[in-house]
Design a protein around this motif. Structure first.
Motif, PDB file in Angstrom:
ATOM      1  N   CYS A  10       0.826  -1.202   0.000  1.00 26.67           N
ATOM      2  CA  CYS A  10       0.000   0.000   0.000  1.00 26.67           C
ATOM      3  C   CYS A  10       0.862   1.256   0.000  1.00 26.67           C
ATOM      4  O   CYS A  10       0.550   2.236  -0.654  1.00 26.67           O
ATOM      5  CB  CYS A  10      -0.926   0.015   1.221  1.00 26.67           C
ATOM      6  N   ALA A  14       0.954   4.334  -2.692  1.00 24.75           N
ATOM      7  CA  ALA A  14       0.689   5.707  -2.281  1.00 24.75           C
ATOM      8  C   ALA A  14       1.783   6.657  -2.733  1.00 24.75           C
ATOM      9  O   ALA A  14       1.541   7.809  -3.077  1.00 24.75           O
ATOM     10  CB  ALA A  14       0.548   5.776  -0.757  1.00 24.75           C
ATOM     11  N   GLN A  99     -10.457  -4.800  -2.547  1.00 26.46           N
ATOM     12  CA  GLN A  99      -9.160  -4.949  -1.892  1.00 26.46           C
ATOM     13  C   GLN A  99      -8.714  -6.413  -1.913  1.00 26.46           C
ATOM     14  O   GLN A  99      -7.537  -6.707  -2.143  1.00 26.46           O
ATOM     15  CB  GLN A  99      -9.247  -4.450  -0.442  1.00 26.46           C
ATOM     16  N   LEU A 244      -8.411   0.068   6.786  1.00 23.26           N
ATOM     17  CA  LEU A 244      -7.618   0.767   5.783  1.00 23.26           C
ATOM     18  C   LEU A 244      -8.504   1.640   4.909  1.00 23.26           C
ATOM     19  O   LEU A 244      -8.193   2.817   4.652  1.00 23.26           O
ATOM     20  CB  LEU A 244      -6.877  -0.261   4.928  1.00 23.26           C
ATOM     21  N   ILE A 245      -9.632   1.087   4.450  1.00 21.61           N
ATOM     22  CA  ILE A 245     -10.543   1.836   3.581  1.00 21.61           C
ATOM     23  C   ILE A 245     -11.214   2.959   4.361  1.00 21.61           C
ATOM     24  O   ILE A 245     -11.384   4.076   3.857  1.00 21.61           O
ATOM     25  CB  ILE A 245     -11.594   0.895   2.963  1.00 21.61           C
ATOM     26  N   GLU A 247     -10.019   4.618   6.887  1.00 17.92           N
ATOM     27  CA  GLU A 247      -9.059   5.702   7.073  1.00 17.92           C
ATOM     28  C   GLU A 247      -8.842   6.468   5.771  1.00 17.92           C
ATOM     29  O   GLU A 247      -8.764   7.699   5.763  1.00 17.92           O
ATOM     30  CB  GLU A 247      -7.739   5.129   7.582  1.00 17.92           C
ATOM     31  N   ASP A 248      -8.765   5.739   4.661  1.00 13.01           N
ATOM     32  CA  ASP A 248      -8.569   6.390   3.368  1.00 13.01           C
ATOM     33  C   ASP A 248      -9.774   7.248   3.005  1.00 13.01           C
ATOM     34  O   ASP A 248      -9.625   8.382   2.530  1.00 13.01           O
ATOM     35  CB  ASP A 248      -8.329   5.325   2.292  1.00 13.01           C
ATOM     36  N   ASN A 249     -10.983   6.717   3.212  1.00 13.34           N
ATOM     37  CA  ASN A 249     -12.196   7.498   2.945  1.00 13.34           C
ATOM     38  C   ASN A 249     -12.242   8.751   3.805  1.00 13.34           C
ATOM     39  O   ASN A 249     -12.623   9.834   3.334  1.00 13.34           O
ATOM     40  CB  ASN A 249     -13.437   6.650   3.219  1.00 13.34           C
ATOM     41  N   ASP A 251      -9.676  10.376   5.157  1.00 14.03           N
ATOM     42  CA  ASP A 251      -8.655  11.329   4.710  1.00 14.03           C
ATOM     43  C   ASP A 251      -9.091  12.048   3.431  1.00 14.03           C
ATOM     44  O   ASP A 251      -8.878  13.254   3.274  1.00 14.03           O
ATOM     45  CB  ASP A 251      -7.330  10.609   4.475  1.00 14.03           C
ATOM     46  N   ASN A 252      -9.704  11.295   2.514  1.00  9.79           N
ATOM     47  CA  ASN A 252     -10.170  11.914   1.269  1.00  9.79           C
ATOM     48  C   ASN A 252     -11.287  12.911   1.531  1.00  9.79           C
ATOM     49  O   ASN A 252     -11.344  13.977   0.899  1.00  9.79           O
ATOM     50  CB  ASN A 252     -10.653  10.836   0.290  1.00  9.79           C
ATOM     51  N   ASP A 366       1.332  13.421   6.746  1.00  9.82           N
ATOM     52  CA  ASP A 366       0.733  12.380   7.585  1.00  9.82           C
ATOM     53  C   ASP A 366       0.344  12.927   8.950  1.00  9.82           C
ATOM     54  O   ASP A 366      -0.733  12.618   9.478  1.00  9.82           O
ATOM     55  CB  ASP A 366       1.722  11.229   7.768  1.00  9.82           C
ATOM     56  N   THR A 369      -2.635  15.170   8.615  1.00 11.67           N
ATOM     57  CA  THR A 369      -3.826  14.345   8.401  1.00 11.67           C
ATOM     58  C   THR A 369      -4.289  13.692   9.695  1.00 11.67           C
ATOM     59  O   THR A 369      -5.494  13.642   9.988  1.00 11.67           O
ATOM     60  CB  THR A 369      -3.528  13.262   7.348  1.00 11.67           C
TER      61      THR A 369
END
Length: 379
Positions: A10, A14, A99, A244-245, A247-249, A251-252, A366, A369
């Motif tokens: 990952c 990134a 994933q 993981l998803i 956290e990514d969602n 952050d986006n 990071d 964020t």
């Protein structure tokens, strides 16, 4: 087996680590139909893109040299305690399934296919030689090319006409280039128009192969991720994907909110120069790999007539990248943040390739964020 940490996979994605564009001059993604224009960032000739360094323009703390971001950005008053809809953040079953598909594909094995005809998903190793009105054209011939059928890499109709053939077959593929497709040349350098023209490709299907995915079992998960990630069962890896998803969602969603809710007043030259030079260098590196000049590569592989046309088409994206760089530093300035040791350590392996200052910028982003994430209120 050489085990790979899923977290490392990952991280590599990134960072956008080196990706080599392979193939021929008739990718489906031809961009020549885009209207030519002039970029607000000027001409490619204005930038020293051949000598781009990832750490250029950055300080030892990962900030932009000589830039106070808060002079260019007005953050929303609630930036440290953003309210977001929970539905935007929670992972869907489809996202988790994707994933799994991606991970299993990373561990797939390849086996030859000899007892059936080609079908979508197969990798077809082919020789091809294309002509238009009987004239061979530059970029229309290749030997031993691996083409994943159904990938959409080649223009419409090409891959579909390989499906159903057996290894060893020789046959013609007849396709029509889309309107607006760039011209090519013949062996003497004469122009060969391709836009809207019918082309005939003499194809030899040398061989077929197919991917075999591993079975996702507790034993497989433990073997591959037990030691590297302390993940031992399918259930634990499923939760890993969920987190993981999520956290990514999150952050986006934070990034989108900040970009939409902040007010921007220009972009410092050091950031604009960085974004444009980085973009140009990316394509310059690929062009050099294939022995092209930048303009030749963009014309042949991307459908742009020049680097200047490409910059014009990317103008809005480049402006967005500048805004994003500014808004994260503005938050860091407001919160008095500098890169933490833990965040720097996560990227330590990339110091040699990208430079310490670039790594510090990644670490700072990071930490910014993480601080914003802690303040989010889901409603």
């Amino acid at each position: 087996m050489n085990h790979k940490s899923f977290a490392a996979l990952c991280l590599a994605a990134a960072l956008g680590l080196s990706a080599v564009l392979g193939g021929c001059s008739f990718f489906k993604g031809d961009a020549s139909s885009q209207a030519a224009g002039v970029s607000s960032f000027g001409s490619a000739a204005d930038y020293d893109y051949e000598n781009f360094q990832f750490s250029q323009g950055l300080t030892a703390d990962g900030y932009w040299e000589g830039v106070k971001a808060l002079d260019y950005v007005t953050l929303p008053e609630d930036f440290a305690a953003i309210s977001l809809p929970k539905a935007e953040v929670e992972p869907t079953e489809e996202a988790i399934s994707n994933q799994w598909d991606y991970l299993l594909s990373m561990y797939s094995t390849t086996q030859p296919v000899t007892d059936r005809a080609a079908q979508n998903g197969d990798v077809a190793n082919i020789d091809y030689a294309g002509t238009v009105d009987g004239v061979a054209f530059t970029g229309g011939t290749s030997t031993g090319f691996d083409l994943t059928l159904g990938s959409g890499m080649f223009i419409d109709g090409f891959e579909e006409q390989i499906v159903g053939h057996m290894p060893g077959d020789q046959f013609d593929v007849v396709v029509t280039f889309p309107e607006g497709y760039n011209d090519s040349t013949d062996a003497e350098g004469n122009t060969v128009p391709l836009s809207g023209r019918e082309a005939v490709f003499a194809v030899t299907l040398n061989s077929l192969s197919e991917s075999v995915l591993p079975e996702a079992t507790d034993a497989w998960v433990d073997e591959n991720f037990g030691e590297s990630d302390d993940v031992h069962t399918v259930e634990e890896l499923n939760q890993y994907f969920y987190d993981l998803i999520y956290e990514d969602n999150l952050d986006n969603a934070i990034r989108s909110y900040l970009l939409e809710s902040s007010q921007f007043d220009g972009c410092p030259d050091v950031i604009a120069d960085y974004q444009v030079t980085s973009c140009l260098n990316y394509y310059y590196q690929m062009a050099s790999y294939y022995g092209y000049t930048l303009d030749e590569f963009l014309t042949t592989y991307a459908g742009f007539s020049s680097a200047d046309e490409m910059l014009a088409s990317y103008d809005e994206d480049l402006r967005s990248y500048c805004d994003e760089a500014l808004v994260y530093q503005a938050v860091a300035e407001s919160l008095g943040l500098t890169p933490s040791e833990a965040s720097c350590e996560k990227y330590a392996d990339y110091n040699a390739s990208y430079g310490e200052n670039y790594v510090k910028m990644l670490a700072l982003i990071d930490d910014v964020t993480a601080a914003l994430r802690d303040g989010v209120q889901l409603v």
